[in-house]
Enzyme design. Structure first.
Site, mmCIF file in Angstrom:
data_model
loop_
_atom_site.group_PDB
_atom_site.id
_atom_site.type_symbol
_atom_site.label_atom_id
_atom_site.label_comp_id
_atom_site.label_asym_id
_atom_site.label_seq_id
_atom_site.Cartn_x
_atom_site.Cartn_y
_atom_site.Cartn_z
ATOM 1 N N HIS A 31 23.778 0.607 20.908
ATOM 2 C CA HIS A 31 22.838 1.274 22.001
ATOM 3 C C HIS A 31 21.578 1.855 21.278
ATOM 4 C CE1 HIS A 31 24.969 4.953 20.876
ATOM 5 N NE2 HIS A 31 23.901 5.656 21.014
ATOM 6 N N SER A 64 23.443 9.136 16.541
ATOM 7 C CA SER A 64 24.084 8.001 17.077
ATOM 8 C C SER A 64 23.726 7.096 15.750
ATOM 9 C CB SER A 64 23.700 7.414 18.150
ATOM 10 O OG SER A 64 23.862 8.207 19.178
ATOM 11 N N ASP A 101 30.231 -0.974 20.391
ATOM 12 C CA ASP A 101 29.040 -0.413 20.102
ATOM 13 C C ASP A 101 28.606 -0.295 18.676
ATOM 14 O OD1 ASP A 101 26.579 1.036 20.793
ATOM 15 O OD2 ASP A 101 27.641 2.977 20.752
#
Length: 484
Positions: free
Chosen positions: A133, A237, A163
């Site tokens: 993402h 992230s 992911d």
């Protein structure tokens, strides 16, 4: 006589009070027994540093515990990942040539930028591990190193369902982070999260492992997360979760917060274990995509009524097998409808979602040990997972679906929608388009029967019905399409 008597009493009281006060003063102040100090010359003023006493020798000899030595080795391997995506601005006025001529300088596209983190896992090859993402939809990706260098990155591949993404940079003198054994983590182990939250580079937070094997979280694809109370915020992230030996044990991916990131961190961070990331990277490097194996079965939840009908305890949990697809690994292993899967690969299976999640994290060809209840008795079966097509043409199922390309639901969508098949594309003017099918529709059932996924749809359509009706979800609206 009365005045004289009064004066005598006052004199005696004063004498007694003075004696009493002197005795109390001597009792409360030990200095009463000390000799008077000899007179000394006033000391010269000293600088502040000279007036401070050095710490005891024992304190100097014992170093204070610190993560700094480990972090000095680790932090150069954690990078900032910057992405840019060009997005066309939709303005209905510019459909008119007159307005385009009158306002030629008005931009018709904008650039969306985002910032995340990444981890160098192979210095020689320049491999950087990050989240899908973080780089999804990006036209340009660049990486900023801890030493200040900024480099363009090459996209190698990603897997939306876990992911995980892999990019590559070309540079010398890179620092890599060794991969640790995430399967050895236990609740209570100390971990450190490193990343770039809110654009602040090289930020370190620490905590413990709060849970392992965390799953059942809506909208996050296949799940086997490490949960930690180390602060993970937007921008973290793709960053590193390391153990106290400085080994990479997880890739930070999300923070659970019912009020959103604006409410701050509440100590519920999730990281992808390196055992899973290593498998994804290996497939991305060797074949350029992730291929998953499947058991080839459809299941449903086991409730009290079904448990009684199968002669099981009403509290029994598991995944009840409702269909076994031909030519599947499950069929070859002897699995049957009516069997109840209670464990897979040593992991307890309480419901179909847990089985689906476990299955989706296995590679093609993997051999899985299943514990199954059959006729009230436990048996053990070994199943070799086989590959199933992830997409197919509608015409291969039925001519009424010609022109539609059908695909498995992305796992994030499956978590929200449940079972179904995604209409990935519909050719203009095709029979499927004329029947009203659109790209993005989710087919959840047909007049041929219910199904869980693409393999289930193909099984139900082995004998196409005379009248084909599709139950679809379009946006948030559910409806029916009669296919002519």
């Amino acid at each position: 006589m009365r005045p004289a008597t009064t004066l005598l009493a006052l004199t005696a009281a004063a004498a007694f009070g003075g004696f009493t006060a002197t005795a109390l003063h001597q009792t409360l102040d030990n200095r009463a027994q000390a000799a008077p100090a000899p007179m000394q010359p006033a000391p010269m003023p000293q600088p502040l540093a000279a007036s401070l006493s050095p710490p005891p020798a024992s304190t100097q000899a014992a170093p204070m515990p610190s993560l700094a030595p480990m972090l000095q080795r680790v932090m150069p391997a954690v990078v900032s990942v910057h992405t840019q995506q060009r997005v066309r601005v939709r303005n209905p006025f510019f459909d008119d040539p007159f307005f385009r001529r009158m306002f030629p300088q008005v931009p018709q596209e904008r650039i969306n930028e985002s910032l995340g983190s990444g981890v160098i896992i192979d210095a020689a090859q320049g491999y950087v591990l990050t989240n899908h993402h973080v780089i999804e939809g990006a036209d340009e990706v660049s990486v900023s190193l801890a030493d200040g260098r900024t480099l363009k990155a090459e996209f190698l591949g990603s897997d939306a369902d876990t992911d995980v993404a892999l990019i590559r940079i070309a540079a010398d003198d890179l620092t890599e982070l060794p991969l640790g054994d995430s399967s050895a983590l236990q609740v209570g182990d100390y971990v450190v999260a490193i990343g770039n939250p809110f654009g602040l580079s090289q930020t370190v937070t620490s905590g413990i492992v709060s849970a392992v094997g965390r799953s059942g979280i809506r909208g996050l694809g296949y799940q086997n997360f490490i949960q930690t109370d180390a602060s993970i915020n937007p921008g973290n992230s793709g960053g590193a979760l390391v153990n106290l030996r400085g080994e990479l044990v997880g890739i930070n991916t999300a923070s659970l917060n019912p009020r959103g990131s604006a409410a701050g961190n509440i100590g519920l961070g999730l990281a992808i274990p390196t055992a899973l990331a290593r498998s994804v990277v290996q497939q991305l490097v060797t074949v350029g995509e992730v291929r998953r194996g499947t058991l080839g079965i459809e299941t449903q939840a086991l409730n009290a009524r079904l448990a009684r009908s199968l002669g099981l305890d009403e509290a029994q949990q598991g995944a009840l097998v409702t269909r076994v697809h031909p030519d599947s690994g499950a069929a070859a292993a002897g699995l049957r409808p009516g069997d109840v899967v209670i464990a897979a690969g040593g992991q307890r299976i309480a419901n179909p979602l847990m089985l689906h999640n476990y299955e989706g994290l296995q590679q093609v060809g993997a051999k899985v040990a299943l514990q199954v209840l059959r006729d009230g008795k436990q048996i053990n079966l070994g199943v070799a997972l086989r590959e199933q097509p992830r997409a197919l043409d509608g015409a291969s199922l039925d001519e009424r679906l010609a022109g539609a390309r059908l695909a498995e639901l992305p796992e994030a969508l499956r978590q929200a929608r449940g079972r179904g098949v995604l209409v990935e594309d519909v050719a203009a003017g095709s029979r499927a388009a004329q029947n009203g099918l659109r790209r993005g529709d989710v087919i959840t059932a047909t007049s041929a029967g219910n199904f869980d996924d693409l393999a289930g749809l193909r099984a139900t359509m082995a004998r196409p019905p005379q009248q084909l009706v599709l139950l679809i979800v379009r946006g948030n609206v559910q409806g029916r399409l009669v296919m002519q």
